[in-house]
Design a protein around this motif. Structure first.
Motif, PDB file in Angstrom:
ATOM      1  N   LEU A 255       0.845  -1.199   0.000  1.00 32.93           N
ATOM      2  CA  LEU A 255       0.000   0.000   0.000  1.00 32.93           C
ATOM      3  C   LEU A 255       0.880   1.248   0.000  1.00 32.93           C
ATOM      4  O   LEU A 255       1.854   1.324   0.755  1.00 32.93           O
ATOM      5  N   ILE A 256       0.539   2.198  -0.875  1.00 32.92           N
ATOM      6  CA  ILE A 256       1.233   3.489  -0.868  1.00 32.92           C
ATOM      7  C   ILE A 256       0.188   4.585  -0.667  1.00 32.92           C
ATOM      8  O   ILE A 256      -0.841   4.605  -1.344  1.00 32.92           O
ATOM      9  N   VAL A 257       0.455   5.471   0.283  1.00 33.65           N
ATOM     10  CA  VAL A 257      -0.401   6.626   0.505  1.00 33.65           C
ATOM     11  C   VAL A 257       0.400   7.871   0.145  1.00 33.65           C
ATOM     12  O   VAL A 257       1.552   8.011   0.560  1.00 33.65           O
ATOM     13  N   VAL A 258      -0.183   8.753  -0.650  1.00 36.56           N
ATOM     14  CA  VAL A 258       0.468  10.030  -0.964  1.00 36.56           C
ATOM     15  C   VAL A 258      -0.443  11.133  -0.442  1.00 36.56           C
ATOM     16  O   VAL A 258      -1.468  11.449  -1.053  1.00 36.56           O
ATOM     17  N   ASP A 259      -0.074  11.696   0.714  1.00 35.99           N
ATOM     18  CA  ASP A 259      -0.902  12.732   1.330  1.00 35.99           C
ATOM     19  C   ASP A 259      -0.613  14.075   0.655  1.00 35.99           C
ATOM     20  O   ASP A 259       0.529  14.344   0.289  1.00 35.99           O
ATOM     21  N   GLU A 260      -1.622  14.907   0.503  1.00 32.56           N
ATOM     22  CA  GLU A 260      -1.478  16.204  -0.178  1.00 32.56           C
ATOM     23  C   GLU A 260      -0.815  15.996  -1.537  1.00 32.56           C
ATOM     24  O   GLU A 260       0.205  16.606  -1.849  1.00 32.56           O
ATOM     25  N   GLU A 261      -1.443  15.130  -2.332  1.00 25.99           N
ATOM     26  CA  GLU A 261      -0.796  14.687  -3.569  1.00 25.99           C
ATOM     27  C   GLU A 261      -0.536  15.815  -4.555  1.00 25.99           C
ATOM     28  O   GLU A 261       0.284  15.678  -5.455  1.00 25.99           O
ATOM     29  N   HIS A 262      -1.239  16.947  -4.387  1.00 28.61           N
ATOM     30  CA  HIS A 262      -1.074  18.076  -5.315  1.00 28.61           C
ATOM     31  C   HIS A 262       0.184  18.882  -5.024  1.00 28.61           C
ATOM     32  O   HIS A 262       0.554  19.748  -5.800  1.00 28.61           O
ATOM     33  N   ASP A 263       0.834  18.605  -3.894  1.00 28.39           N
ATOM     34  CA  ASP A 263       1.896  19.500  -3.429  1.00 28.39           C
ATOM     35  C   ASP A 263       3.122  19.466  -4.346  1.00 28.39           C
ATOM     36  O   ASP A 263       3.658  18.404  -4.653  1.00 28.39           O
ATOM     37  N   PRO A 264       3.596  20.651  -4.758  1.00 33.19           N
ATOM     38  CA  PRO A 264       4.754  20.712  -5.670  1.00 33.19           C
ATOM     39  C   PRO A 264       6.020  20.098  -5.068  1.00 33.19           C
ATOM     40  O   PRO A 264       6.933  19.749  -5.807  1.00 33.19           O
ATOM     41  N   SER A 265       6.082  19.961  -3.740  1.00 39.24           N
ATOM     42  CA  SER A 265       7.289  19.379  -3.141  1.00 39.24           C
ATOM     43  C   SER A 265       7.530  17.932  -3.555  1.00 39.24           C
ATOM     44  O   SER A 265       8.616  17.414  -3.340  1.00 39.24           O
ATOM     45  N   TYR A 266       6.521  17.284  -4.112  1.00 34.93           N
ATOM     46  CA  TYR A 266       6.746  15.905  -4.566  1.00 34.93           C
ATOM     47  C   TYR A 266       7.645  15.849  -5.798  1.00 34.93           C
ATOM     48  O   TYR A 266       8.139  14.796  -6.154  1.00 34.93           O
ATOM     49  N   ALA A 276       7.585  12.135  -7.155  1.00 33.01           N
ATOM     50  CA  ALA A 276       7.356  10.985  -6.266  1.00 33.01           C
ATOM     51  C   ALA A 276       5.896  10.547  -6.345  1.00 33.01           C
ATOM     52  O   ALA A 276       5.585   9.366  -6.204  1.00 33.01           O
ATOM     53  N   ARG A 277       4.996  11.489  -6.599  1.00 31.01           N
ATOM     54  CA  ARG A 277       3.574  11.144  -6.734  1.00 31.01           C
ATOM     55  C   ARG A 277       3.363  10.244  -7.954  1.00 31.01           C
ATOM     56  O   ARG A 277       2.727   9.201  -7.870  1.00 31.01           O
ATOM     57  N   ASP A 278       3.954  10.649  -9.075  1.00 35.42           N
ATOM     58  CA  ASP A 278       3.774   9.856 -10.287  1.00 35.42           C
ATOM     59  C   ASP A 278       4.474   8.509 -10.170  1.00 35.42           C
ATOM     60  O   ASP A 278       3.960   7.491 -10.628  1.00 35.42           O
ATOM     61  N   LEU A 279       5.654   8.508  -9.553  1.00 35.65           N
ATOM     62  CA  LEU A 279       6.362   7.237  -9.362  1.00 35.65           C
ATOM     63  C   LEU A 279       5.588   6.317  -8.418  1.00 35.65           C
ATOM     64  O   LEU A 279       5.648   5.097  -8.545  1.00 35.65           O
ATOM     65  N   ALA A 280       4.846   6.914  -7.480  1.00 35.54           N
ATOM     66  CA  ALA A 280       4.043   6.103  -6.550  1.00 35.54           C
ATOM     67  C   ALA A 280       2.999   5.308  -7.327  1.00 35.54           C
ATOM     68  O   ALA A 280       2.763   4.128  -7.057  1.00 35.54           O
ATOM     69  N   VAL A 281       2.384   5.961  -8.304  1.00 34.36           N
ATOM     70  CA  VAL A 281       1.367   5.280  -9.103  1.00 34.36           C
ATOM     71  C   VAL A 281       2.017   4.177  -9.941  1.00 34.36           C
ATOM     72  O   VAL A 281       1.518   3.055 -10.024  1.00 34.36           O
ATOM     73  N   TYR A 282       3.182   4.498 -10.514  1.00 34.55           N
ATOM     74  CA  TYR A 282       3.904   3.494 -11.300  1.00 34.55           C
ATOM     75  C   TYR A 282       4.317   2.316 -10.422  1.00 34.55           C
ATOM     76  O   TYR A 282       4.116   1.159 -10.765  1.00 34.55           O
TER      77      TYR A 282
END
Ligand code: ADP
Ligand code: ZN
Ligand code: ZN
Length: 681
Positions: A255-266, A276-282
């Motif tokens: 399971l991967i959770v990405v909190d505040e997925e819109h945040d530019p810091s990712y 990191a958000r896009d890599l999380a989905v991959y």
């Protein structure tokens, strides 16, 4: 028997070596093993990428060096991990060696086998079973979201208002997983280090201290190694970290959770510029894990993915405890007296809060006292001699500081150009805001008759270690009545006594040349609004104030209704008409040189080499332009934008382009880099 191994070693960003390198080994080492290998005159840490057979002729040629040996008794990195690194290196146009080695804790390279064995033993001893502490009964919205996560494949976009209890959903999703699968692991990502302690505390409270390990760049090397080993050994059930944690070795990731997925810091802004958000989905797809992206203001990319049925939208519109979202009040600055900083109605509302013993939060995205110091007699301004930018006036230590290169000087007594002693600040930053608010509130009193207390929180006030924690504790303890800060204060904090939030000057984002500026402003304002009225008892009186010269702007109409879907629909329509992301895919080639000419010469040559490359018929290449802040620390910067309606075409083009870029490199070019899916252009 001697055999050959292909080993990934630390290579420069745009390596011309063909990776991985071939080495000889007496030992049969499995793919994923960590090894020491000679590279030039050094010995470096490498990762066996794949084993090769039957290369005896090459060996005979005696050109192949032997590996130094395995690196301690560490289990090999999984093929999924290697696949993740390979994908990231290819997609973001970097070398395999750079991405792979940056993903490993630095200390791994420094310790000998004995030291590593002891560390590993300690990591194993540290870990204990995750023991769930039970959370509160779920709201119907939370229960529905959780049921979907349980039953469906995802990816999930958890679109929940601030205070709707998203964190509780993450906690429950993790809890169910750990209960169901005895050795499963979960990865929880947060955008900023500042936010890890709070979330960590909630996870520790629920699962016990030893089940949760942090992974972020604020840790010391020994701490990082310890967390990494615990995760790699499968002992850490939950890894909680910032974007770098997406590369953690997690053999049982479910399971991967990405909190505040819109945040530019990712989005990493240097080196391999990965999301990191896009890599999380991959990665979730690769590992067969579930992924939950959460936000009150999702990125338009993720929102569109729901529209298209690629992500499953889970909605939680209500705040827990039925606390209402704050009422939004717009102040039309055209109707205010000239040079108004704080409008009268806003000041009255803040005073009311002070008198009632409630807290207010005022934010402005500019730190320091004033963005520029100017001479009234001539046209001198506090330019940075090394950058195409002004130095910011910091009154607290009477310095002029460049926020780009760091160049700092004492404020001159008189104008360096004409000698006039009357030099004055222009514009305002948080330091000046704090000073002016304190003056305006000098006669305001709290319920017990004591004076109002104004404090400031920004990158300057929190520079010293522990300062941020201390300031947050003061706010939580009610020792501050009005908190002034940059957007740092708007993110994530669960302040209980704030009933008023004010944005004093957010307009610049409305007309920015950056097409993502409105999206960022909307999410910032919604996030800030979310800081007010978190205590349901006070929620009905909570307010979000926005001072603006453009009260009719559609962004504010959506904000007034807390209507993200309306805002997103309007933005997506504009983006579609203009064929911009997420309806198109972008990449930027950036160049740095001593002169702007050289930087642009490189970009022009790069653009000229485009025709004929794979995918080029689907890729639009713009003209080279200087960057917005053209010169930083005496380095000239320029960029070239690429756009395509097809992601595969853009990817094919970029891969083909790499070799050309090496060959058109002019003398004097300092560095260049490709940014794929750039957030700022
Ligand atoms: P979000 O992450 O969506 O902003 P949080 O998960 O932080 O929201 O929840 C907001 C507040 O509501 C927190 O104080 C949390 O402890 C509380 N809360 C969340 N879910 C519940 C629930 N089901 N029952 C009672 N309180 C809850
Ligand atoms: Zn002057
Ligand atoms: Zn500078």
């Amino acid at each position: 028997m001697t055999r050959t191994l292909r080993v990934v070693v630390p290579t420069p960003a745009h390596s011309q070596l063909s990776e991985p390198l071939t080495y000889a080994s007496e030992l049969p080492l499995a793919a994923g093993c960590l090894v020491r290998v000679p590279l030039g005159r050094r010995e470096v840490c490498g990762v066996v990428w794949d084993a090769e057979d039957g290369a005896a002729e090459v060996l005979a040629a005696d050109k192949i060096k032997a590996i130094g040996g395995p690196l301690g008794d560490i289990a090999p990195l999984s093929s999924n991990w290697r696949q993740l690194v390979t994908f990231a290196a290819n997609y973001y146009q970097r070398s395999l060696g750079e991405v792979a080695l940056a993903a490993l804790p630095p200390q791994l390279r420094e310790l000998d086998a004995g030291q590593l064995a002891r560390r590993l033993k300690r990591a194993r001893a540290d870990a204990s079973e995750a023991a769930p502490a039970q959370g509160p009964p779920l709201t119907p919205e939370q229960a529905d979201a959780l049921a979907a996560i349980r039953a469906e494949a995802g990816p999930f976009l958890l679109f929940g208002a601030t205070g709707s209890g998203k964190t509780e959903v993450y906690l429950n999703a993790v809890q169910e997983l750990l209960a169901r699968e005895p050795d499963a692991q979960a990865l929880v990502l947060v955008p900023e280090i500042n936010l890890t302690p709070q979330l960590q505390a909630r996870f520790v409270e629920r699962f016990g201290a030893n089940a949760v390990v942090p992974l972020h760049s604020g840790m010391t090397n020994p701490q990082r190694l310890r967390s990494w080993l615990a995760a790699h050994a499968g002992q850490a059930r939950i890894v909680l970290g910032t974007r770098m944690a997406i590369f953690a070795s997690l053999p049982k990731l479910r399971l991967i959770v990405v909190d505040e997925e819109h945040d530019p810091s990712y989005k990493q802004q240097e080196g391999a510029r990965y999301s990191a958000r896009d890599l999380a989905v991959y990665r979730a797809r690769l590992e067969g894990a579930k992924v939950v992206l959460g936000s009150a203001t999702p990125s338009l990319e993720s929102w569109q993915a729901c529209d298209r049925g690629r992500y499953r939208l889970l909605e939680m519109p209500s705040r827990v405890g039925a606390g209402a979202l704050p009422r939004v009040r717009l102040v039309d600055m055209n109707q205010q007296p000239k040079h108004t900083l704080f409008s009268a109605p806003l000041m009255a509302a803040i005073r009311e809060r002070v008198a009632r013993g409630e807290q207010s939060l005022v934010f402005l995205n500019r730190r320091g006292y004033a963005p520029v110091l100017a001479c009234g007699a001539c046209d001198w301004r506090s330019d940075c001699p090394h950058c195409s930018a002004y130095r910011v006036f910091h009154k607290i230590d009477r310095t002029l500081r460049c926020h780009h290169c760091g160049y700092t000087e004492r404020v001159p007594r008189a104008c360096p150009a004409c000698g006039n002693v009357d030099i004055a600040p222009l514009g305002r930053g948080t330091e000046r805001l704090e000073e002016q608010l304190a003056e305006l509130l000098a006669d305001a009193t709290r319920p017990d008759g004591t004076p109002a207390r104004v404090a400031r929180m920004d990158a300057d006030s929190t520079r010293q270690k522990g300062a941020l924690e201390q300031q947050l504790a003061q706010v939580h303890a009610g020792e501050v009545d009005v908190l002034v800060g940059t957007q740092m204060v708007t993110k994530g904090h669960d302040f209980r006594r704030i009933t008023l939030v004010a944005a004093v000057n957010p307009d610049s984002a409305l007309f920015s040349s950056d097409f993502r500026a409105p999206e960022r402003l909307f999410s910032l304002l919604m996030q800030a609004a979310g800081r007010a009225g978190r205590d349901a008892a006070q929620a009905s009186a909570s307010e979000m104030w926005v001072q603006t010269w453009h009260p009719q702007h559609p962004l504010f109409a959506a904000l007034k209704k807390h209507d993200f879907p309306a805002f997103a629909a309007q933005q997506l329509k504009e983006r579609q008409q203009a064929a911009m992301p997420p309806f198109a895919y972008q990449a930027v080639l950036r160049a740095e040189a001593r002169t702007q000419e050289v930087a642009q010469q490189f970009l022009q040559a790069a653009a000229d080499s485009a025709p004929g490359l794979e995918g080029s018929e689907h890729v639009f290449v713009y003209a080279p332009v200087p960057m917005t802040v053209q010169r930083v620390a005496n380095v000239e910067r320029a960029q070239l934008l690429l756009e395509s309606g097809s992601r595969p075409a853009l990817q094919a083009f970029l891969a083909d382009w790499q070799a050309r870029l090496q060959s058109v490199r002019p003398r004097g070019l300092i560095r260049w880099a490709v940014d794929v899916d750039p957030l700022v252009i």
